[in-house]
Design a protein around this motif. Structure first.
Motif, PDB file in Angstrom:
ATOM      1  N   PHE A 193      58.323  31.119  41.787  1.00 22.03           N
ATOM      2  CA  PHE A 193      57.417  30.321  40.960  1.00 22.03           C
ATOM      3  C   PHE A 193      55.945  30.570  41.258  1.00 22.03           C
ATOM      4  CE2 PHE A 193      60.651  28.284  38.628  1.00 22.03           C
ATOM      5  CZ  PHE A 193      60.047  27.548  37.611  1.00 22.03           C
ATOM      6  N   ARG A 194      55.520  30.354  42.514  1.00 26.15           N
ATOM      7  CA  ARG A 194      54.083  30.486  42.785  1.00 26.15           C
ATOM      8  C   ARG A 194      53.538  31.891  42.492  1.00 26.15           C
ATOM      9  NH1 ARG A 194      49.749  28.274  46.143  1.00 26.15           N
ATOM     10  NH2 ARG A 194      51.106  26.679  47.048  1.00 26.15           N
ATOM     11  N   PRO A 195      54.133  32.951  43.051  1.00 31.84           N
ATOM     12  CA  PRO A 195      53.531  34.274  42.823  1.00 31.84           C
ATOM     13  C   PRO A 195      53.516  34.688  41.347  1.00 31.84           C
ATOM     14  CG  PRO A 195      55.644  34.480  43.984  1.00 31.84           C
ATOM     15  CD  PRO A 195      55.277  33.035  43.982  1.00 31.84           C
ATOM     16  N   LEU A 196      54.602  34.380  40.627  1.00 31.72           N
ATOM     17  CA  LEU A 196      54.636  34.768  39.212  1.00 31.72           C
ATOM     18  C   LEU A 196      53.709  33.916  38.365  1.00 31.72           C
ATOM     19  CD1 LEU A 196      58.258  35.768  38.144  1.00 31.72           C
ATOM     20  CD2 LEU A 196      56.166  37.100  37.955  1.00 31.72           C
ATOM     21  N   MET A 197      53.584  32.623  38.692  1.00 33.42           N
ATOM     22  CA  MET A 197      52.641  31.778  37.945  1.00 33.42           C
ATOM     23  C   MET A 197      51.218  32.304  38.132  1.00 33.42           C
ATOM     24  SD  MET A 197      54.020  27.858  38.461  1.00 33.42           S
ATOM     25  CE  MET A 197      52.631  27.066  37.632  1.00 33.42           C
ATOM     26  N   GLU A 198      50.876  32.674  39.356  1.00 33.26           N
ATOM     27  CA  GLU A 198      49.519  33.196  39.608  1.00 33.26           C
ATOM     28  C   GLU A 198      49.254  34.440  38.760  1.00 33.26           C
ATOM     29  OE1 GLU A 198      49.623  33.477  43.868  1.00 33.26           O
ATOM     30  OE2 GLU A 198      48.905  31.413  44.136  1.00 33.26           O
ATOM     31  N   LYS A 199      50.256  35.302  38.683  1.00 27.22           N
ATOM     32  CA  LYS A 199      50.107  36.554  37.911  1.00 27.22           C
ATOM     33  C   LYS A 199      50.006  36.263  36.412  1.00 27.22           C
ATOM     34  CE  LYS A 199      52.662  40.871  36.968  1.00 27.22           C
ATOM     35  NZ  LYS A 199      52.956  40.638  35.551  1.00 27.22           N
ATOM     36  N   LEU A 200      50.939  35.449  35.903  1.00 30.43           N
ATOM     37  CA  LEU A 200      51.009  35.233  34.456  1.00 30.43           C
ATOM     38  C   LEU A 200      49.860  34.373  33.931  1.00 30.43           C
ATOM     39  CD1 LEU A 200      54.871  34.765  33.989  1.00 30.43           C
ATOM     40  CD2 LEU A 200      53.476  36.740  33.328  1.00 30.43           C
ATOM     41  N   ILE A 201      49.455  33.341  34.693  1.00 30.51           N
ATOM     42  CA  ILE A 201      48.332  32.503  34.233  1.00 30.51           C
ATOM     43  C   ILE A 201      47.080  33.364  34.105  1.00 30.51           C
ATOM     44  CG2 ILE A 201      46.814  30.563  34.813  1.00 30.51           C
ATOM     45  CD1 ILE A 201      49.316  29.318  36.280  1.00 30.51           C
ATOM     46  N   SER A 202      46.885  34.287  35.055  1.00 34.10           N
ATOM     47  CA  SER A 202      45.725  35.202  34.992  1.00 34.10           C
ATOM     48  C   SER A 202      45.760  36.042  33.717  1.00 34.10           C
ATOM     49  CB  SER A 202      45.708  36.143  36.199  1.00 34.10           C
ATOM     50  OG  SER A 202      45.596  35.398  37.380  1.00 34.10           O
ATOM     51  N   GLU A 203      46.972  36.428  33.286  1.00 35.85           N
ATOM     52  CA  GLU A 203      47.106  37.220  32.052  1.00 35.85           C
ATOM     53  C   GLU A 203      46.893  36.356  30.809  1.00 35.85           C
ATOM     54  OE1 GLU A 203      50.898  39.188  32.184  1.00 35.85           O
ATOM     55  OE2 GLU A 203      50.438  40.188  34.091  1.00 35.85           O
ATOM     56  N   PHE A 204      47.385  35.106  30.852  1.00 37.12           N
ATOM     57  CA  PHE A 204      47.291  34.231  29.676  1.00 37.12           C
ATOM     58  C   PHE A 204      45.904  33.597  29.527  1.00 37.12           C
ATOM     59  CE2 PHE A 204      52.103  33.540  30.317  1.00 37.12           C
ATOM     60  CZ  PHE A 204      52.404  34.613  29.495  1.00 37.12           C
ATOM     61  N   ALA A 205      45.155  33.479  30.646  1.00 35.96           N
ATOM     62  CA  ALA A 205      43.792  32.925  30.587  1.00 35.96           C
ATOM     63  C   ALA A 205      42.863  33.879  31.324  1.00 35.96           C
ATOM     64  CB  ALA A 205      43.752  31.536  31.221  1.00 35.96           C
ATOM     65  N   PRO A 206      42.650  35.089  30.760  1.00 30.47           N
ATOM     66  CA  PRO A 206      41.878  36.119  31.470  1.00 30.47           C
ATOM     67  C   PRO A 206      40.452  35.653  31.768  1.00 30.47           C
ATOM     68  CG  PRO A 206      42.262  36.735  29.164  1.00 30.47           C
ATOM     69  CD  PRO A 206      43.081  35.530  29.429  1.00 30.47           C
ATOM     70  N   GLY A 207      40.020  35.932  32.998  1.00 33.56           N
ATOM     71  CA  GLY A 207      38.648  35.579  33.382  1.00 33.56           C
ATOM     72  C   GLY A 207      38.475  34.146  33.846  1.00 33.56           C
ATOM     73  N   ARG A 208      39.530  33.341  33.734  1.00 32.67           N
ATOM     74  CA  ARG A 208      39.433  31.929  34.179  1.00 32.67           C
ATOM     75  C   ARG A 208      39.739  31.841  35.677  1.00 32.67           C
ATOM     76  NH1 ARG A 208      36.461  29.075  31.955  1.00 32.67           N
ATOM     77  NH2 ARG A 208      36.214  29.672  29.812  1.00 32.67           N
ATOM     78  N   SER A 209      38.849  31.237  36.421  1.00 32.23           N
ATOM     79  CA  SER A 209      39.044  31.103  37.872  1.00 32.23           C
ATOM     80  C   SER A 209      39.892  29.860  38.160  1.00 32.23           C
ATOM     81  CB  SER A 209      37.679  30.979  38.551  1.00 32.23           C
ATOM     82  OG  SER A 209      37.852  30.669  39.911  1.00 32.23           O
ATOM     83  N   PHE A 210      40.972  30.042  38.905  1.00 33.18           N
ATOM     84  CA  PHE A 210      41.864  28.908  39.218  1.00 33.18           C
ATOM     85  C   PHE A 210      42.594  29.189  40.525  1.00 33.18           C
ATOM     86  CE2 PHE A 210      44.695  31.966  37.358  1.00 33.18           C
ATOM     87  CZ  PHE A 210      45.907  31.780  38.012  1.00 33.18           C
ATOM     88  N   ASP A 211      43.127  28.152  41.136  1.00 28.22           N
ATOM     89  CA  ASP A 211      44.107  28.368  42.193  1.00 28.22           C
ATOM     90  C   ASP A 211      45.146  27.262  42.136  1.00 28.22           C
ATOM     91  OD1 ASP A 211      43.250  26.655  45.049  1.00 28.22           O
ATOM     92  OD2 ASP A 211      41.852  26.769  43.379  1.00 28.22           O
ATOM     93  N   LEU A 212      46.346  27.576  42.597  1.00 26.85           N
ATOM     94  CA  LEU A 212      47.459  26.634  42.581  1.00 26.85           C
ATOM     95  C   LEU A 212      47.559  26.007  43.961  1.00 26.85           C
ATOM     96  CD1 LEU A 212      50.164  28.823  40.767  1.00 26.85           C
ATOM     97  CD2 LEU A 212      48.366  27.419  39.747  1.00 26.85           C
ATOM     98  N   ARG A 213      47.650  24.687  43.997  1.00 29.34           N
ATOM     99  CA  ARG A 213      47.650  24.009  45.296  1.00 29.34           C
ATOM    100  C   ARG A 213      48.786  22.991  45.352  1.00 29.34           C
ATOM    101  NH1 ARG A 213      42.490  22.147  48.801  1.00 29.34           N
ATOM    102  NH2 ARG A 213      43.710  21.587  50.622  1.00 29.34           N
ATOM    103  N   LEU A 214      49.592  23.096  46.388  1.00 35.70           N
ATOM    104  CA  LEU A 214      50.658  22.117  46.583  1.00 35.70           C
ATOM    105  C   LEU A 214      50.008  20.796  46.999  1.00 35.70           C
ATOM    106  CD1 LEU A 214      53.734  21.541  46.740  1.00 35.70           C
ATOM    107  CD2 LEU A 214      53.626  22.188  49.138  1.00 35.70           C
TER     108      LEU A 214
END
Length: 446
Positions: free
Chosen positions: A396-417
């Motif tokens: 979940f975490r690694p793929l979400m990081e990859k795919l969100i970057s593709e779906f929202a290019p240029g948007r800065s984000f990080d996922l935090r538990l």
């Protein structure tokens, strides 16, 4: 691969999911929508987040399953300096009996907690995490829309859960407690995320069920009529039900229909049934059942695959861990548990199925996350996430990081538990409610 191709979302399907979600959001926020949205888009009436000025003692109550918690926290300069938690079991007669009995039982447990911890003789503000669909009229009014999970108490649907809890508390003469805020676990996760990182503006639960909330501009909440001083508000999307009105049927497979037919609430919670922890194991089992019946694995023998619940989401996570490590041990154990004879080819097929359904679920969540990041247009957005699926599923975490970057290019984000939004997040909400009240009384006196 041909048999499993309906589980692979094409680019056209992904684009359509995007369009449909945006339209459902629009309808959910509209004052006079042309049709009912599958997204509740509820105003939580929380216009601001922890700001570091929180001081004092607060209680929180977290109710959403067969066990609930009473929590005491002390805050100093916006940080938790002390916390105490007790767990209580809700017996079935309270979960299914008259609503008044349930709330009186909750009040009894609060009283037991207060006495046991020597917290009597002082006034407490309480934040109430009530993880059921509700319509909020203010921060301290939550009207139950429907019971879910293992609860079905008559006399509560259409009623204000805060009033019922306050009435039960005040009926007892030994408690000086006022319920100041009601919220669900998703909203609590956002509040807790903002406590950890002020840039948090989006939160989700990825566990047994799934949901999300985010910070919306008040002018977009068209259904909130009247004059408002606030500029932003947390909106609870209730996206577990996305597609309940049929708008997502274009991605639904026969396996999804089988999972839905066997579920407790058929034709509801469409979106979360695609991947949430309560359903992923059965989806996996249904697909293996088809593959064995077609003679594509395990010599056509179905073992125990026809048994609902025979494979859990934990099993899918274990198989995915194997795939990550290039191993087969966990996969063998899962197939052995359901009495399947297998060779190495079967084990690799089993891993491929786990990967493909996980990827579909992660794609759907990432698509929506991308939409929300684009909508909020923040310089950076921390996304607070809680739930067993996010914690324990290795993909979940690694793929979400990859795919969100593709779906929202240029948007800065990080996922935090953000662990325990439903507990400490509720206590923080009570502190925020107190601050808002003080601001209002200052404004009125001026």
């Amino acid at each position: 691969m041909e048999c499993l191709s309906p589980l692979v979302l094409t680019e056209d399907q992904q684009q359509k999911v995007r369009e449909v979600f945006l339209d459902e959001m629009r309808l959910g926020l509209a004052a006079n929508p042309e049709r009912t949205s599958s997204l509740l888009m509820e105003n939580t009436f929380i216009p601001e987040l922890p700001d570091g000025t929180e001081n004092g003692e607060y209680l929180a109550l977290d109710l959403g399953g067969t066990h609930f918690r009473v929590i005491y926290v002390r805050m100093k300069n916006g940080r938790f300096s002390e916390e105490v938690v007790d767990y209580f079991h809700v017996p079935s007669e309270k979960r299914l009996g008259p609503g008044q009995d349930l709330f009186e039982f909750l009040a009894d447990c609060i009283a037991e907690f207060v006495q046991k911890r020597n917290l009597g003789g002082r006034n407490f503000q309480l934040g109430f995490t009530f993880s059921f669909p509700m319509t909020q009229k203010s921060l301290d009014v939550g009207i139950l829309v429907s019971w879910t999970k293992s609860f079905n108490c008559p006399g509560v649907v259409g009623e204000d859960a805060v009033k019922m809890l306050n009435d039960a508390i005040h009926k007892r003469k030994d408690l000086d407690i006022t319920v100041k805020a009601i919220l669900n676990d998703t909203t609590g996760t956002l509040v807790m995320g903002a406590y950890m990182d002020k840039r948090c503006a989006l939160a989700m639960i990825l566990g047994t069920g799934c949901n999300g909330c985010y910070i919306e501009k008040v002018e977009r909440i068209e259904k909130w009529l009247g004059k408002h001083l606030e500029s932003e508000m947390i909106v609870d999307i209730e996206w577990g039900a996305f597609g309940d009105n049929g708008v997502l049927d274009f991605i639904k497979t026969d396996w999804d229909r089988a999972v839905d037919d066997q579920s407790l609430l058929v034709h509801s919670y469409t979106f979360e049934k695609y991947f949430a922890g309560k359903y992923l194991g059965d989806l996996y089992r249904e697909i293996l059942l088809t593959l064995t019946k077609k003679g594509l694995m395990c010599g056509g023998k179905i073992g125990n695959l026809h048994t609902h619940g025979a494979i859990t989401t934990t099993s899918v996570s274990r198989i995915e861990s194997d795939t990550f490590k290039g191993l087969l041990e966990e996969t063998k154990m899962v197939l052995n548990d359901v009495k399947l004879n297998h060779d190495d080819d079967d084990l690799h097929i089993a891993q491929y199925v786990a990967g493909i359904i996980s990827y579909r679920g992660i794609t759907l969540v990432s698509l929506i996350t991308g939409i929300l990041l684009e909508r909020m247009q923040r310089n950076h957005c921390t996304v607070a996430i809680d739930g067993s699926l996010f914690k324990h599923h290795p993909r979940f975490r690694p793929l979400m990081e990859k795919l969100i970057s593709e779906f929202a290019p240029g948007r800065s984000f990080d996922l935090r538990l953000a662990h325990d939004g439903s507990g400490k997040g509720a206590a923080l909400a009570a502190a925020i409610a107190e601050r808002l009240e003080q601001k209002r009384s200052l404004t009125n006196s001026n």
